[in-house]
Scaffold this active site. Structure first.
Site, short mmCIF file in Angstrom:
data_model
loop_
_atom_site.label_atom_id
_atom_site.label_comp_id
_atom_site.label_asym_id
_atom_site.label_seq_id
_atom_site.Cartn_x
_atom_site.Cartn_y
_atom_site.Cartn_z
N HIS A 137 66.72 25.44 9.58
CA HIS A 137 65.48 25.56 10.34
C HIS A 137 65.81 26.10 11.72
O HIS A 137 66.98 26.33 12.06
CB HIS A 137 64.77 24.20 10.43
N ASP A 167 62.59 30.94 14.95
CA ASP A 167 61.51 31.21 14.01
C ASP A 167 60.63 32.36 14.46
O ASP A 167 60.31 33.27 13.67
CB ASP A 167 60.62 29.97 13.86
#
Length: 379
Positions: A137, A167
């Site tokens: 992540h 991200d």
């Protein structure tokens, strides 16, 4: 092109979006807001996990898209995806490497259907290298690229920011401009391609300031001690009398001198402002000075001084900020705020034309269009 597509930079660009969570949906949000026909494809079970993890975030990053449900474990739905890919310019997916191949709809299969297809795979680590099958992540990609190590105050632990740089910057933005570059090439040559967009790569490429320091002195500076991370007393965040903060960005000499004059402290201009212990007395002097007024008092006092000193706002306050409002960066959808498209292009007016789709909301419509195109092609 429909009449309401006039002025949209990406009108006529059809994008098949199989992504989930944050990086892929934000990437395709940019494309959708600029006029692309983005078809959000989900399975008929969990779909995009963000629907349940944070429904409001899902709504904000999936507007202006149409929703289609396909179960790619079924042969007939794989055939539907191939047919859709034959008539699309872009497909974006965010599975781990090999998933689409195992489903029978990998790049080589879709390329055979449409050689001009731009196939973008957004992954954490890319499709090559020893980490290609690892899970991850945002926090993991930032950890691997040195970003996490550089964030935070001197002497403290790495800072976990609520801005998902890997991200959104390394993932969504990098993929979006890569897609547009590949589409330009495909339109010129008739050949699409496989866009291998790794969040680790995109995040690493943003580390230009610590890289510059490393090239200059042979190594990075410790966390919180580089030029733009708290090392300079004239480029730092200071606590005000009310516990709120002032951001001082008086980096260039003219701004630092202007700040010293504005606060009626010409003596500060004669004090050291470089990185290192010599500047600590300067930092202490600025800290004591800023602590004498509240944040809003400083904002009002310095408003007419061109010195790069600004209040640190909460997001709620930012949404009400006069500059943000003047730029039209807040829109209301279903009575709740969303960020507007940040691209300001002459002749293009951003609009929210669709709220985020329910699962498969436009399946019948999209499949009917597909059947109509098939009929026209064979007729």
């Amino acid at each position: 092109m429909a009449d309401n597509d006039q002025g949209k930079p990406l009108a006529g660009l059809r994008v098949l979006d199989l992504t989930r969570l944050l990086p892929g949906p934000v990437c395709t949000l940019y494309l959708a807001d600029l006029g692309a026909d983005v078809i959000k494809i989900e399975d008929d079970q969990a779909g995009d996990y963000t629907r349940t993890l944070n429904a409001e975030m899902f709504a904000a990053v999936n507007r202006n898209k149409r929703g289609l449900t396909l179960d790619l474990r079924k042969a007939e739905d794989c055939e539907r995806l191939k047919a859709l890919a034959a008539d699309a310019e872009v497909l974006v997916e965010s599975f781990r490497p090999g998933v689409m191949e195992r489903l029978g709809v990998g790049y080589d299969v879709l390329k055979a259907v449409n050689p001009a297809l731009v196939y973008c795979a957004i992954t954490g680590y890319g499709r090559t290298g020893p980490y290609k099958d690892k899970a991850g992540h945002d926090i993991n990609y930032r950890g691997y690229t040195g970003h996490l190590e550089q964030g935070g105050r001197a002497g403290g632990p790495p800072d976990v920011s609520n801005f998902q740089l890997a991200d959104l910057g390394g993932g969504a933005l990098t993929a979006a401009f890569g897609i547009l570059a590949a589409v330009m090439r495909a339109r010129a040559t008739g050949q699409g391609g496989y866009l291998d967009s790794a969040m680790l790569d995109g995040t690493l490429a943003m580390q230009v300031v610590p890289l510059g320091t490393m090239r200059q002195i042979g190594h990075t500076r410790p966390r919180g001690e580089d030029m733009l991370s708290g090392g300079l007393p004239n480029y730092d965040v200071y606590e005000c009398a009310d516990g709120k903060y002032l951001a001082l960005g008086a980096l260039e000499p003219k701004f630092w001198l202007g700040f010293c004059q504005a606060v009626e402290r010409p003596d500060l201009a004669r004090m050291p402002i470089g990185t290192g212990p010599d500047a600590e007395a300067t930092r202490e002097a600025v800290r004591d000075l800023v602590a004498q007024r509240t944040r809003d008092e400083w904002a009002e006092y310095l408003a007419d001084h061109d010195v790069c000193a600004t209040p640190v706002l909460t997001l709620e306050e930012a949404l009400e900020n006069e500059q943000v409002r003047a730029r039209g960066m807040v829109c209301q959808v279903d009575g709740k705020p969303q960020f507007a498209c940040p691209v300001k292009l002459d002749g293009f007016e951003f609009r929210v034309e669709r709220e985020a789709p329910a699962p498969g909301e436009h399946s019948d419509e999209i499949l009917a269009e597909l059947e109509s195109r098939r009929s026209s092609a064979t007729g």
